[in-house]
Scaffold this active site. Structure first.
Site, PDB file in Angstrom:
ATOM      1  N   ILE B 126       6.409  -3.314  -8.181  1.00 46.99           N
ATOM      2  CA  ILE B 126       5.013  -3.276  -7.742  1.00 46.99           C
ATOM      3  C   ILE B 126       4.681  -1.913  -7.157  1.00 46.99           C
ATOM      4  O   ILE B 126       5.292  -1.482  -6.172  1.00 46.99           O
ATOM      5  CB  ILE B 126       4.776  -4.397  -6.714  1.00 46.99           C
ATOM      6  CG1 ILE B 126       5.108  -5.687  -7.438  1.00 46.99           C
ATOM      7  CG2 ILE B 126       3.344  -4.337  -6.188  1.00 46.99           C
ATOM      8  CD1 ILE B 126       4.538  -6.908  -6.892  1.00 46.99           C
ATOM      9  N   TYR B 128       1.966  -0.358  -5.496  1.00 47.77           N
ATOM     10  CA  TYR B 128       0.725  -0.296  -4.720  1.00 47.77           C
ATOM     11  C   TYR B 128       0.802   0.874  -3.728  1.00 47.77           C
ATOM     12  O   TYR B 128       0.002   1.780  -3.759  1.00 47.77           O
ATOM     13  CB  TYR B 128       0.501  -1.583  -3.903  1.00 47.77           C
ATOM     14  CG  TYR B 128       0.192  -2.845  -4.678  1.00 47.77           C
ATOM     15  CD1 TYR B 128      -0.323  -2.811  -5.965  1.00 47.77           C
ATOM     16  CD2 TYR B 128       0.388  -4.094  -4.083  1.00 47.77           C
ATOM     17  CE1 TYR B 128      -0.617  -3.992  -6.648  1.00 47.77           C
ATOM     18  CE2 TYR B 128       0.095  -5.272  -4.758  1.00 47.77           C
ATOM     19  CZ  TYR B 128      -0.404  -5.219  -6.037  1.00 47.77           C
ATOM     20  OH  TYR B 128      -0.688  -6.388  -6.701  1.00 47.77           O
ATOM     21  N   THR B 135      -1.115   0.413   4.975  1.00 44.36           N
ATOM     22  CA  THR B 135      -2.003  -0.665   5.398  1.00 44.36           C
ATOM     23  C   THR B 135      -3.401  -0.470   4.804  1.00 44.36           C
ATOM     24  O   THR B 135      -4.034  -1.412   4.344  1.00 44.36           O
ATOM     25  CB  THR B 135      -2.068  -0.692   6.939  1.00 44.36           C
ATOM     26  OG1 THR B 135      -0.744  -0.783   7.443  1.00 44.36           O
ATOM     27  CG2 THR B 135      -2.884  -1.877   7.419  1.00 44.36           C
ATOM     28  N   GLU B 243       0.803 -15.231  -1.638  1.00 42.47           N
ATOM     29  CA  GLU B 243       1.899 -14.320  -1.292  1.00 42.47           C
ATOM     30  C   GLU B 243       2.268 -14.453   0.176  1.00 42.47           C
ATOM     31  O   GLU B 243       3.435 -14.483   0.539  1.00 42.47           O
ATOM     32  CB  GLU B 243       1.494 -12.869  -1.577  1.00 42.47           C
ATOM     33  CG  GLU B 243       1.461 -12.538  -3.044  1.00 42.47           C
ATOM     34  CD  GLU B 243       0.762 -11.208  -3.316  1.00 42.47           C
ATOM     35  OE1 GLU B 243       0.743 -10.332  -2.429  1.00 42.47           O
ATOM     36  OE2 GLU B 243       0.216 -11.062  -4.421  1.00 42.47           O
ATOM     37  N   GLU B 375      -1.501  -6.579  12.773  1.00 45.16           N
ATOM     38  CA  GLU B 375      -2.736  -6.246  13.504  1.00 45.16           C
ATOM     39  C   GLU B 375      -3.962  -6.566  12.639  1.00 45.16           C
ATOM     40  O   GLU B 375      -4.969  -7.071  13.136  1.00 45.16           O
ATOM     41  CB  GLU B 375      -2.773  -4.764  13.889  1.00 45.16           C
ATOM     42  CG  GLU B 375      -1.848  -4.386  15.022  1.00 45.16           C
ATOM     43  CD  GLU B 375      -0.451  -4.022  14.540  1.00 45.16           C
ATOM     44  OE1 GLU B 375      -0.109  -4.325  13.370  1.00 45.16           O
ATOM     45  OE2 GLU B 375       0.310  -3.443  15.334  1.00 45.16           O
TER      46      GLU B 375
HETATM   47  C1  LIG Z   1      11.757  -2.206   2.240  1.00 51.32           C
HETATM   48  C2  LIG Z   1      10.332  -2.073   1.796  1.00 51.32           C
HETATM   49  C3  LIG Z   1       9.962  -2.528   0.555  1.00 51.32           C
HETATM   50  C4  LIG Z   1       8.659  -2.369   0.114  1.00 51.32           C
HETATM   51  N1  LIG Z   1       8.343  -2.746  -1.163  1.00 51.32           N
HETATM   52  C5  LIG Z   1       7.125  -2.428  -1.651  1.00 51.32           C
HETATM   53  C6  LIG Z   1       6.835  -2.613  -3.032  1.00 51.32           C
HETATM   54  O1  LIG Z   1       7.667  -3.105  -3.795  1.00 51.32           O
HETATM   55  N2  LIG Z   1       5.646  -2.222  -3.514  1.00 51.32           N
HETATM   56  C7  LIG Z   1       4.687  -1.673  -2.700  1.00 51.32           C
HETATM   57  O2  LIG Z   1       3.630  -1.349  -3.186  1.00 51.32           O
HETATM   58  N3  LIG Z   1       4.914  -1.492  -1.372  1.00 51.32           N
HETATM   59  C8  LIG Z   1       6.117  -1.849  -0.843  1.00 51.32           C
HETATM   60  N4  LIG Z   1       6.386  -1.607   0.490  1.00 51.32           N
HETATM   61  C9  LIG Z   1       5.364  -0.968   1.298  1.00 51.32           C
HETATM   62  C10 LIG Z   1       4.717  -1.859   2.338  1.00 51.32           C
HETATM   63  O3  LIG Z   1       3.785  -2.695   1.708  1.00 51.32           O
HETATM   64  C11 LIG Z   1       4.095  -0.950   3.407  1.00 51.32           C
HETATM   65  O4  LIG Z   1       5.159  -0.496   4.207  1.00 51.32           O
HETATM   66  C12 LIG Z   1       3.049  -1.614   4.221  1.00 51.32           C
HETATM   67  O5  LIG Z   1       1.893  -1.826   3.484  1.00 51.32           O
HETATM   68  C13 LIG Z   1       2.710  -0.787   5.467  1.00 51.32           C
HETATM   69  O6  LIG Z   1       2.349   0.507   5.148  1.00 51.32           O
HETATM   70  P1  LIG Z   1       3.038   1.764   5.854  1.00 51.32           P
HETATM   71  O7  LIG Z   1       4.490   1.574   5.811  1.00 51.32           O
HETATM   72  O8  LIG Z   1       2.451   2.970   5.269  1.00 51.32           O
HETATM   73  O9  LIG Z   1       2.610   1.642   7.382  1.00 51.32           O
HETATM   74  P2  LIG Z   1       1.217   2.114   8.005  1.00 51.32           P
HETATM   75  O10 LIG Z   1       0.095   1.682   7.163  1.00 51.32           O
HETATM   76  O11 LIG Z   1       1.294   3.534   8.383  1.00 51.32           O
HETATM   77  O12 LIG Z   1       1.201   1.199   9.295  1.00 51.32           O
HETATM   78  C14 LIG Z   1       2.075   1.429  10.415  1.00 51.32           C
HETATM   79  C15 LIG Z   1       1.572   0.610  11.567  1.00 51.32           C
HETATM   80  O13 LIG Z   1       0.288   1.082  11.958  1.00 51.32           O
HETATM   81  C16 LIG Z   1      -0.438   0.051  12.560  1.00 51.32           C
HETATM   82  N5  LIG Z   1      -1.716  -0.118  11.867  1.00 51.32           N
HETATM   83  C17 LIG Z   1      -2.061   0.227  10.619  1.00 51.32           C
HETATM   84  N6  LIG Z   1      -3.319  -0.123  10.360  1.00 51.32           N
HETATM   85  C18 LIG Z   1      -3.799  -0.703  11.460  1.00 51.32           C
HETATM   86  C19 LIG Z   1      -5.036  -1.303  11.828  1.00 51.32           C
HETATM   87  N7  LIG Z   1      -6.076  -1.378  10.964  1.00 51.32           N
HETATM   88  N8  LIG Z   1      -5.152  -1.817  13.051  1.00 51.32           N
HETATM   89  C20 LIG Z   1      -4.109  -1.740  13.921  1.00 51.32           C
HETATM   90  N9  LIG Z   1      -2.941  -1.222  13.638  1.00 51.32           N
HETATM   91  C21 LIG Z   1      -2.783  -0.695  12.427  1.00 51.32           C
HETATM   92  C22 LIG Z   1       0.419  -1.197  12.429  1.00 51.32           C
HETATM   93  O14 LIG Z   1       1.168  -1.390  13.594  1.00 51.32           O
HETATM   94  C23 LIG Z   1       1.317  -0.870  11.276  1.00 51.32           C
HETATM   95  O15 LIG Z   1       2.499  -1.632  11.258  1.00 51.32           O
HETATM   96  C24 LIG Z   1       7.689  -1.787   0.955  1.00 51.32           C
HETATM   97  C25 LIG Z   1       8.053  -1.365   2.233  1.00 51.32           C
HETATM   98  C26 LIG Z   1       9.357  -1.476   2.658  1.00 51.32           C
HETATM   99  C27 LIG Z   1       9.731  -0.949   3.999  1.00 51.32           C
END
Ligand SMILES: Cc1cc2nc3c(=O)[nH]c(=O)nc-3n(C[C@H](O)[C@H](O)[C@H](O)COP(=O)(O)OP(=O)(O)OC[C@H]3O[C@@H](n4cnc5c(N)ncnc54)[C@H](O)[C@@H]3O)c2cc1C
Lengths: 387, 395
Positions: B126, B128, B135, B243, B375
């Site tokens: 996937i 995305y 987020t 999901e 959040e």
């Molecule tokens: C092991 C692993 C496997 C994954 N597998 C996939 C995959 O197969 N395909 C895929 O597409 N993605 C995958 N992901 C990605 C996952 O979906 C993202 O990590 C997730 O969407 C969070 O995005 P980020 O890590 O950029 O954190 P960020 O978006 O930077 O968020 C970090 C923190 O910021 C805070 N935050 C963010 N927005 C807000 C808000 N609006 N209000 C308050 N607080 C907020 C929250 O505390 C959040 O936890 C994977 C991630 C991991 C670690």
């Protein structure tokens, strides 16, 4: 699995909600707040509930009730919590009437149930003693056999509406391995009360029995059946508190959501601050957990347990519901007060009564920790396995 | 209101349970343990193929597509059994990507990809998330530009899990940079053999490998676009509630709870008492059990709501927040009950039940921010469940 109400259950809920929301106004509650201690009982409202048939929800049609089950009764109780109505619904309907319906003799049922349904008589339940744990087994209320029936001596505590009741269901210890359950009438020789002023100002009393002669006609059960009846009564009462707590928590949380959506600081409504919204959201989750666990307990209590496993499942569901009632009540109360700021504690604003009720329900018939301890003991004993 | 499963549902549960009891041979379990439970090994591939042959992969799909048309509740029960057995079933592929391809892809893609999903032979990653789009997924920047009867894709994805074993990437790309951010995204299915595609591994705290994936002038035919142009966001979000429900399935811990209780009942302390004779251990168990009960009911209610078209958005988000934070807490409580042995990995010679907790702890840290940060879920609860005006933070 089905999470919706039947049509008749929905009607009961709507009827209860309508009457209680219309009648239990802030004005009415304020006038009740002026009552002498031990007198905070909304008798007029109780009669209105009786006229609407709602005191007989779980009483058989043969005794003038609607003939629904315990679960249907908890729909009323949730509305009682939602409106902080000052009525003895838990003690009289969920405690005493349920026990009599299941374990009372025909004569006892005939004597009490129609009068409970019509509001003429009020019953209450005396299970709690000083220091008896959440299983509420009698220890200090003692019974000895007499020519006809028994002589009871001892003290019960926290008996809701005791001094307003026409009959009090009392559990007593007959010997090390035998208990009995009886109905005591307040006019009997040797019965006295000591008022206990509680957090919500709900009337409660200690019940003192000094060599009270209880004739066999007033004995509900004894032996194993008495233990079953006590357990059933405790389960019905505890679950009733959980239902009241569900309604009260939900109302306090929604009041908070509304208030924070209108109150402005820093030129914006405070609900738009993420920290405020998130704390309220945690409250929503808590209320949902409490609601589901309470509903499950109420539904299972309405079933007839087929075997030991089924009986255990009921007991465990009730215990888990009360753990949630304690935890959710505590957290919602402080979330609501905190997010309201000073308004939350101002007696001109309605929140304070909810907070007191949440606290009272939290500690009535076993705190979260007591129930956790019980559940832990049962896990050690029979695992309480996940299916 | 009724809190019992129907006879039919009980039969279904028994059937699933028996099936997975047989599928999870000791050899397969050993292989899975070596791969931090993510699958991918030869026995895992064989097990997926067997499930395909037995018609067990697309159970929730309508019969004409090789499924059994399970209701959401039955589907939830299926996942409960999968989770209970500890089989790393590719839910996102079968429940989310698969149905979208089945319903919205071009004929060619339907022919080429969908049968493989149902047969358990096709793996899809996937795509995305991106380095700067987590987020706030809708801010993604990977571009797809139309060139004749092809799409040309450029950009970088992050956390493209299982991609090193995948046949395809299910990719979200921006097709209209001038439209508002939710309205310029489209979905593509892209073979990992395509020229210009590459990846590099990302190793995570838990030991699970994921990937950064790179797209340099990757060309796919026009009909690799799935669904309507610029309507990709709707596809991405259409299955989110299912999901979320899969993510917090109580099956992930129910059997482990049973095993842990059994261990505590039978394992002796030095003074002759059993582990479970310690009062604090009993309280820990009681906390775990009563919290799991609430999770069980929340999940069943949500599944029931889906089936009766009464889905409440706030409840779906409440399940996600409650379940993910509960798992993290439970793994801690369970670790405390076991003690320092819960630091020993499975390959330690004297590892015990604690090794399961050791593994769960290491891999649980992503659930609170993955699948929609908690959040944001709480914001949804406040807005949809309590009608609180939460303002511009939601856009
Ligand atoms: C092991 C692993 C496997 C994954 N597998 C996939 C995959 O197969 N395909 C895929 O597409 N993605 C995958 N992901 C990605 C996952 O979906 C993202 O990590 C997730 O969407 C969070 O995005 P980020 O890590 O950029 O954190 P960020 O978006 O930077 O968020 C970090 C923190 O910021 C805070 N935050 C963010 N927005 C807000 C808000 N609006 N209000 C308050 N607080 C907020 C929250 O505390 C959040 O936890 C994977 C991630 C991991 C670690």
């Amino acid at each position: 699995m089905k999470f919706s109400l039947t049509e008749s259950q929905s009607e009961i809920r709507q009827l209860a909600n309508k009457i209680l929301q219309e009648q239990v106004t802030e004005e009415r509650l304020r006038s009740l707040d002026q009552c002498e201690s031990g007198e905070r009982f909304d008798r007029a409202l109780w009669q209105q509930l009786a006229s609407a048939g709602l005191l007989g929800i779980a009483i058989d049609e043969a005794h003038g009730g609607m003939g629904f089950d315990y679960f249907a009764l908890t729909l009323l109780l949730e509305e009682v919590g939602r409106s902080v109505a000052a009525v003895p619904a838990v003690a009289s309907l969920a405690g005493a009437a349920m026990v009599l319906t299941k374990y009372g003799s025909d004569t006892q049922q005939q004597q009490w149930l129609p009068a409970v349904a019509s509001g003429e008589s009020l019953l209450t339940v005396a299970f709690s003693e000083a220091m008896n744990s959440s299983d509420l087994t009698p220890h200090s209320m003692l019974a000895t056999p007499a020519d006809d029936g028994y002589i009871l001596t001892g003290t019960k505590h926290y008996v809701p509406y005791a001094e307003h009741a026409d009959g009090i269901i009392v559990s007593a210890k007959l010997s090390d391995n035998e208990n009995i359950l009886v109905v005591v009438e307040p006019g009997q020789a040797g019965v006295s009360f000591t008022a206990e002023n509680t957090t919500t100002a709900e009337p409660q009393s200690a019940l003192n029995l000094s060599a009270v002669n209880v004739p066999s006609s007033q004995v509900i059960t004894q032996g194993n059946a008495a233990d079953d009846a006590i357990q059933y009564g405790v389960n019905c009462l505890v679950t009733a508190y959980c239902s009241v707590q569900t309604g009260a928590s939900d109302a306090a949380l929604r009041m908070t959501a509304k208030y924070t959506s209108e109150r402005k600081q820093f030129n914006t409504v405070i609900a738009s601050f993420q920290a405020v919204a998130q704390r309220a959201a945690d409250g929503y989750i808590d209320v949902e957990c409490l609601r589901l666990c309470s509903q499950q307990a109420a539904c299972l209590l309405s079933d007839k347990p087929a075997d030991l496993d089924a009986q255990r499942a009921i007991n465990d569901a009730v215990t888990m519901a009360k753990i949630w009632a304690g935890d959710t009540g505590h957290r919602i109360s402080y979330t609501a007060q905190h997010l309201h700021g000073g308004t939350g504690v101002d007696r001109e604003y309605p929140l304070w009564r909810f907070c007191l009720l949440l606290r009272q329900m939290e500690f009535s018939m076993g705190s979260s920790q007591q129930h956790l301890t019980d559940l832990g003991d049962r896990i050690a004993d029979y695992s309480v396995a996940m299916s | 209101m009724n809190f019992h499963l129907t006879d039919k549902q009980c039969d279904l549960r028994d059937e699933f349970r028996a099936y997975f009891d047989k599928l999870m041979t000791p050899e397969l379990v050993a292989e899975l343990n070596q791969t931090t439970g993510e699958g991918g090994g030869p026995l895992y591939q064989a097990a997926m193929k067997k499930m395909g042959d037995d018609g067990y992969i697309a159970l929730s799909w309508p019969e004409q597509f090789g499924g059994r048309g399970l209701s959401a509740l039955e589907q939830y029960m299926f996942i409960e059994e999968v989770a209970r057995a500890g089989f790393p079933f590719p839910f996102l592929t079968t429940e989310s990507v698969g149905p979208m391809l089945r319903d919205h892809a071009s004929e060619r893609i339907k022919q080429e990809v969908v049968p493989g999903i149902v047969a358990g032979t096709c793996n899809i990653a996937i795509g995305y998330s991106e380095p700067d789009a987590g987020t706030d997924l809708a801010s993604l920047k990977t571009r797809a530009v139309r060139d004749g009867d092809e799409w040309v894709i450029n950009g970088q994805k992050m956390w493209t899990s299982l991609c090193h074993m995948a046949d395809y990437v299910w990719l979200a790309a921006r097709t209209d940079p001038d439209a508002p951010k939710h309205r310029g995204i489209s979905m593509f299915i892209l073979p990992t053999t395509a020229e210009g595609f590459s990846l590099s591994p990302v190793h995570t705290l838990g030991g699970v490998r994921t990937n950064a994936t790179y797209y340099e002038d990757v060309r796919v035919p026009a009909d690799a676009l799935v669904g309507e142009l610029n309507k990709g966001w709707k596809l991405i979000t259409s299955q989110l509630n299912r999901e979320r429900l899969a993510l917090v399935n109580v099956g992930f811990f129910s059997q482990k709870y049973n095993v842990l209780v059994d261990w505590a009942q039978t394992t002796s302390l030095l003074d002759g008492r059993k582990v479970i004779d310690q009062p604090w251990v009993r309280t820990h168990f009681a906390r775990i059990r009563s919290s799991l009960e609430a999770l069980r009911l929340i999940c069943y209610k949500l599944a029931w709501q889906m089936d009766s078209n009464e889905l409440n958005m706030a409840d779906a988000s409440a399940a996600k927040v409650y379940g993910t934070e509960l798992f993290v807490e439970i793994y801690r409580l369970a670790g405390e009950i076991i003690g320092q042995h819960s630091l020993l990995k499975r390959d330690s010679e004297d590892a015990n039940i604690g090794a399961t907790i050791e593994n769960l702890y290491r891999t649980a840290s992503i659930i609170t921010f993955g699948g929609g940060a908690n959040e944001v879920q709480r914001d949804i609860i406040a807005a949809a469940g309590l009608w609180m005006p939460i303002g511009s933070r939601m856009s």
